[in-house]
Scaffold this active site. Sequence first.
Site, PDB file in Angstrom:
ATOM      1  N   ILE A 119       0.947  15.528  46.693  1.00  0.00           N
ATOM      2  CA  ILE A 119       1.962  15.933  47.668  1.00  0.00           C
ATOM      3  C   ILE A 119       2.770  16.995  46.918  1.00  0.00           C
ATOM      4  CG2 ILE A 119       3.954  15.262  49.056  1.00  0.00           C
ATOM      5  CD1 ILE A 119       2.756  12.440  49.227  1.00  0.00           C
ATOM      6  N   PRO A 120       2.503  18.267  47.190  1.00  0.00           N
ATOM      7  CA  PRO A 120       2.916  19.358  46.294  1.00  0.00           C
ATOM      8  C   PRO A 120       4.383  19.788  46.381  1.00  0.00           C
ATOM      9  CG  PRO A 120       1.758  20.247  48.153  1.00  0.00           C
ATOM     10  CD  PRO A 120       1.721  18.754  48.317  1.00  0.00           C
ATOM     11  N   CYS A 121       5.277  18.936  45.927  1.00  0.00           N
ATOM     12  CA  CYS A 121       6.706  19.272  45.936  1.00  0.00           C
ATOM     13  C   CYS A 121       7.020  20.442  44.999  1.00  0.00           C
ATOM     14  CB  CYS A 121       7.548  18.049  45.588  1.00  0.00           C
ATOM     15  SG  CYS A 121       7.131  17.266  44.037  1.00  0.00           S
ATOM     16  N   HIS A 122       6.124  20.721  44.052  1.00  0.00           N
ATOM     17  CA  HIS A 122       6.353  21.847  43.145  1.00  0.00           C
ATOM     18  C   HIS A 122       6.288  23.193  43.875  1.00  0.00           C
ATOM     19  CE1 HIS A 122       1.958  21.294  43.169  1.00  0.00           C
ATOM     20  NE2 HIS A 122       1.884  22.592  42.914  1.00  0.00           N
TER      21      HIS A 122
END
Length: 159
Positions: A119-122
Amino acid sequence: MYTTSIHTPVGLAVICGNEDGITSVRCSNEPVPESSFVPTILHKCARQLEEYFLNGRRFFDLPLCPQGTPFQRSVWQMLAEVPYGRTMSYMELTRRLGDEKAIRAVAAANGKNPIWIIIPCHRIIGSNGDLTGYAGGLARKKWLLEHEQIANGQLTLFS
């Protein structure tokens, strides 16, 4: 709950879950105790993360079971829609969720994302393009964004 880990270029990735799916992936600076039995799904997650770091994987095919409030899960669902190698501002994410006034709540939910990279919060950045807030540290965020840019055949985002 079962735990395993893999070494990555940005630290130890600790993977937790059960037969139903992945509940968390987090970065750690310290070794963690691993389960004596590790379900197949955790091995699959480890393999897909290794492929990500070797520039071979842009999408993850895993059942995810993040624990959070309905609002947090809605934010995490939107995060999962940000394409590999792309970024989105906190404000744009908030607009897509339908309430610009919720930007702080959206940022807080982003910071509580339990499933690192998948889950690409970056990929969420400040409206002015600045790297802002990242539970794993801004150096890791910068590395991950540059990794995705280079894997896409683009030059680095940052000087």
